[in-house]
Each structure stands twice: as structure tokens, then as C-alpha cells.
Design a protein around this motif. Structure first.
Motif, PDB file in Angstrom:
ATOM      1  N   VAL A  98       0.823  -1.253   0.073  1.00  0.00           N
ATOM      2  CA  VAL A  98       0.045  -0.100   0.092  1.00  0.00           C
ATOM      3  C   VAL A  98       0.994   1.290  -0.038  1.00  0.00           C
ATOM      4  N   GLN A  99       1.864   1.421   0.823  1.00  0.00           N
ATOM      5  CA  GLN A  99       2.918   2.446   0.850  1.00  0.00           C
ATOM      6  C   GLN A  99       3.596   2.840  -0.574  1.00  0.00           C
ATOM      7  N   THR A 100       3.869   1.525  -1.210  1.00  0.00           N
ATOM      8  CA  THR A 100       4.456   1.722  -2.718  1.00  0.00           C
ATOM      9  C   THR A 100       3.395   2.122  -3.279  1.00  0.00           C
ATOM     10  N   LEU A 101       2.303   1.826  -3.564  1.00  0.00           N
ATOM     11  CA  LEU A 101       1.271   2.256  -4.485  1.00  0.00           C
ATOM     12  C   LEU A 101       0.963   3.677  -4.133  1.00  0.00           C
ATOM     13  N   LEU A 156      -4.094   3.257   6.901  1.00  0.00           N
ATOM     14  CA  LEU A 156      -2.533   3.367   6.728  1.00  0.00           C
ATOM     15  C   LEU A 156      -2.263   4.516   5.971  1.00  0.00           C
ATOM     16  N   VAL A 157      -2.689   4.948   4.879  1.00  0.00           N
ATOM     17  CA  VAL A 157      -2.568   6.023   4.357  1.00  0.00           C
ATOM     18  C   VAL A 157      -2.893   7.512   5.116  1.00  0.00           C
ATOM     19  N   LEU A 158      -4.089   7.499   5.476  1.00  0.00           N
ATOM     20  CA  LEU A 158      -4.693   8.684   6.441  1.00  0.00           C
ATOM     21  C   LEU A 158      -3.663   8.872   7.323  1.00  0.00           C
ATOM     22  N   LYS A 159      -3.205   7.926   8.307  1.00  0.00           N
ATOM     23  CA  LYS A 159      -2.570   8.041   9.456  1.00  0.00           C
ATOM     24  C   LYS A 159      -1.108   7.864   9.039  1.00  0.00           C
ATOM     25  N   GLY A 160      -0.614   7.502   8.152  1.00  0.00           N
ATOM     26  CA  GLY A 160       0.888   7.471   7.787  1.00  0.00           C
ATOM     27  C   GLY A 160       1.703   8.766   8.116  1.00  0.00           C
ATOM     28  N   PRO A 209       8.868  12.080  -0.474  1.00  0.00           N
ATOM     29  CA  PRO A 209       9.579  13.172  -0.771  1.00  0.00           C
ATOM     30  C   PRO A 209       9.316  13.752  -2.339  1.00  0.00           C
ATOM     31  N   LEU A 210       8.579  12.901  -2.964  1.00  0.00           N
ATOM     32  CA  LEU A 210       8.230  13.565  -4.440  1.00  0.00           C
ATOM     33  C   LEU A 210       6.898  14.098  -4.395  1.00  0.00           C
ATOM     34  N   ASP A 211       6.063  13.950  -3.340  1.00  0.00           N
ATOM     35  CA  ASP A 211       4.875  14.554  -3.010  1.00  0.00           C
ATOM     36  C   ASP A 211       4.372  14.462  -1.680  1.00  0.00           C
ATOM     37  N   PRO A 212       4.657  15.598  -1.086  1.00  0.00           N
ATOM     38  CA  PRO A 212       4.186  15.583   0.298  1.00  0.00           C
ATOM     39  C   PRO A 212       2.817  15.709   0.601  1.00  0.00           C
ATOM     40  N   ARG A 213       1.908  15.997  -0.412  1.00  0.00           N
ATOM     41  CA  ARG A 213       0.437  16.394   0.058  1.00  0.00           C
ATOM     42  C   ARG A 213      -0.123  15.258   0.633  1.00  0.00           C
ATOM     43  N   PRO A 214      -1.294  15.465   1.694  1.00  0.00           N
ATOM     44  CA  PRO A 214      -1.687  14.482   2.513  1.00  0.00           C
ATOM     45  C   PRO A 214      -2.683  13.639   1.782  1.00  0.00           C
ATOM     46  N   GLY A 215      -3.418  12.807   2.159  1.00  0.00           N
ATOM     47  CA  GLY A 215      -4.322  12.011   1.553  1.00  0.00           C
ATOM     48  C   GLY A 215      -5.614  12.158   2.124  1.00  0.00           C
ATOM     49  N   PHE A 216      -6.702  11.819   1.448  1.00  0.00           N
ATOM     50  CA  PHE A 216      -8.180  11.978   2.112  1.00  0.00           C
ATOM     51  C   PHE A 216      -8.852  10.926   1.203  1.00  0.00           C
ATOM     52  N   VAL A 217     -10.067  10.560   1.716  1.00  0.00           N
ATOM     53  CA  VAL A 217     -10.910   9.509   0.994  1.00  0.00           C
ATOM     54  C   VAL A 217     -11.917  10.175   0.061  1.00  0.00           C
ATOM     55  N   PHE A 218     -11.775  10.203  -1.227  1.00  0.00           N
ATOM     56  CA  PHE A 218     -12.530  10.605  -2.209  1.00  0.00           C
ATOM     57  C   PHE A 218     -13.894   9.874  -2.567  1.00  0.00           C
TER      58      PHE A 218
END
Length: 218
Positions: free
Chosen positions: A42-45, A73-77, A82-91
Motif C-alpha cells: 500500500v505504501q508503494t502504491l 495506513l494512508v490517512l495516518k501515515g 519526498p516526491l509529493d508531500p500532500r496528505p491523503g483523503f478519502v474521495f
């Protein structure tokens, strides 16, 4: 379509500097034997994702739990790419980033959807398949429509409609919508809505529960 085993394609996919607008993983997490391996995948994806990461699993409670594990994992990670520091959210499909109310209820259920298809070899008799999904996006939750999601088949009755909703406040709501109580526009919208659609409400408080006249079948 290029073969991923192609010597010219695979190095590009493995390059940490390469991202894709949409990354899709279908029915893969359930094949991994451990939580640690699922987390690594999941982290790699997610690191490969510039806009949307789409995860699909079987429409069972086990499949849904795997998706919620990846979602958390994505939301709390804390690890930032380093390529894209933007946070994630559920679409989609969740209209929030809170714990899934389907799993925290007294009788946990899978959040799943149904899709009809014609099998191969072709048959005139379509089949139904249930699946669970989660779409994660980079950016801010304000970029998504935070409307309630219909989580079960809409049940139509004379002069009223039953809708089971997952609301932006993280709770489930069984709403019985009538033209007299909720307005003709919302009533008509609910009557033509389907399982998995969004119901265009700004907040759950705009939808006061009505008396249940004919409870839907589970």
C-alpha cells in the motif's frame, strides 16, 4: 498494452521518481499473507500516486476490513513522500475520514456495492457480483463532495423512499424521504437514486428522520 515484464517498462515503474495520475489495485491485498506485506504494498502504491489510488476487494466483511486497513495506513501515515508531500483523503465511497460506522456497529457489515455483468463465454443471463472499494486522493478533503452515500439498495414505497446513508459525521442513518417532509426535489432525486450514489445534502441535519412505515428488507 505493454507487458510489465518488458525490460524497458519495469525499470520505469520501479523508479521512485515516477508517479501516475491513477493507480489501481484490484483483488490483490487479499492474496498477501501478512499485514506487514500489505502495508509495504500500500505504501508503494501510494508513493506512486499523484492523484487517485483505487483499491478494490471482494464485497465481504474480510475484503472491506482489508480496505479499511489500507485506508487508515494512508490517512495516518507519518511517512511523507519526498516526491509529493500532500496528505491523503478519502474521495469515495466514504464521505469522511472517520472510523467506518459499518464496522463499529453492533452487527458489523461490509460496505459493498453490486455490479451486474455478462460472463464469458457470453450468456444472456447476467450475474451479480458484490465488491468493496476505496478511492484515496491527494490533497484536501474540501476538494471532495461531502454528501451522504447510499449504502444499500433504495427501497421505493408509495409516497416515500427508504435510504440507508453513510453521513459526513461518521454515522449511519436510515432516512425515510417524503415529498411533504423533505421537498419534492429531494424526494424525486431519492426515487431515481441507486445503491452507491451520493444524495445531495449539505449536512445530515437537513434530513430529519421520518416515521418508518414499511421497513426495508435487509
Amino acid at each position: 498494452m505493454r507487458n510489465l515484464a518488458d525490460g524497458k517498462v519495469w525499470p520505469r515503474l520501479c523508479n521512485p521518481a515516477v508517479q501516475f495520475n491513477v493507480v489501481v489495485s484490484a483483488f490483490s491485498l487479499s492474496e498477501l499473507p501478512s499485514k506487514a506485506e500489505r502495508a509495504e504494498v500500500v505504501q508503494t502504491l501510494w508513493h506512486k500516486t499523484s492523484n487517485f489510488l483505487i483499491l478494490v476487494e471482494n464485497g465481504t466483511k474480510a475484503g472491506h476490513c482489508l480496505l479499511m486497513e489500507a485506508r487508515d495506513l494512508v490517512l495516518k501515515g507519518k511517512e511523507k513522500s519526498p516526491l509529493d508531500p500532500r496528505p491523503g483523503f478519502v474521495f469515495a465511497p466514504c464521505p469522511h475520514e472517520l472510523p467506518c460506522p459499518q464496522l463499529t456497529s453492533s452487527e458489523p457489515l461490509a460496505c459493498s456495492f453490486s455490479q451486474a455483468y455478462h460472463p464469458v463465454p457470453f450468456s444472456w443471463q447476467p450475474k451479480e457480483e458484490k465488491f468493496s472499494m476505496v478511492i484515496l486522493a491527494r490533497g484536501s478533503p474540501e476538494e471532495a463532495n461531502r454528501w451522504p452515500r447510499i449504502t444499500q439498495p433504495v427501497l421505493q414505497r408509495p409516497h416515500h423512499v427508504h435510504c440507508h446513508l453513510c453521513c459526513p459525521d461518521g454515522h449511519m442513518q436510515h432516512a425515510v424521504i417524503t415529498a411533504r417532509r423533505h421537498g419534492r426535489d429531494l424526494y424525486r432525486c431519492a426515487r431515481v437514486s441507486s445503491w452507491g450514489d451520493l444524495l445531495p445534502l449539505t449536512t445530515p441535519s437537513e434530513l430529519p428522520p421520518a416515521a418508518i412505515i414499511d421497513p426495508p428488507e435487509s
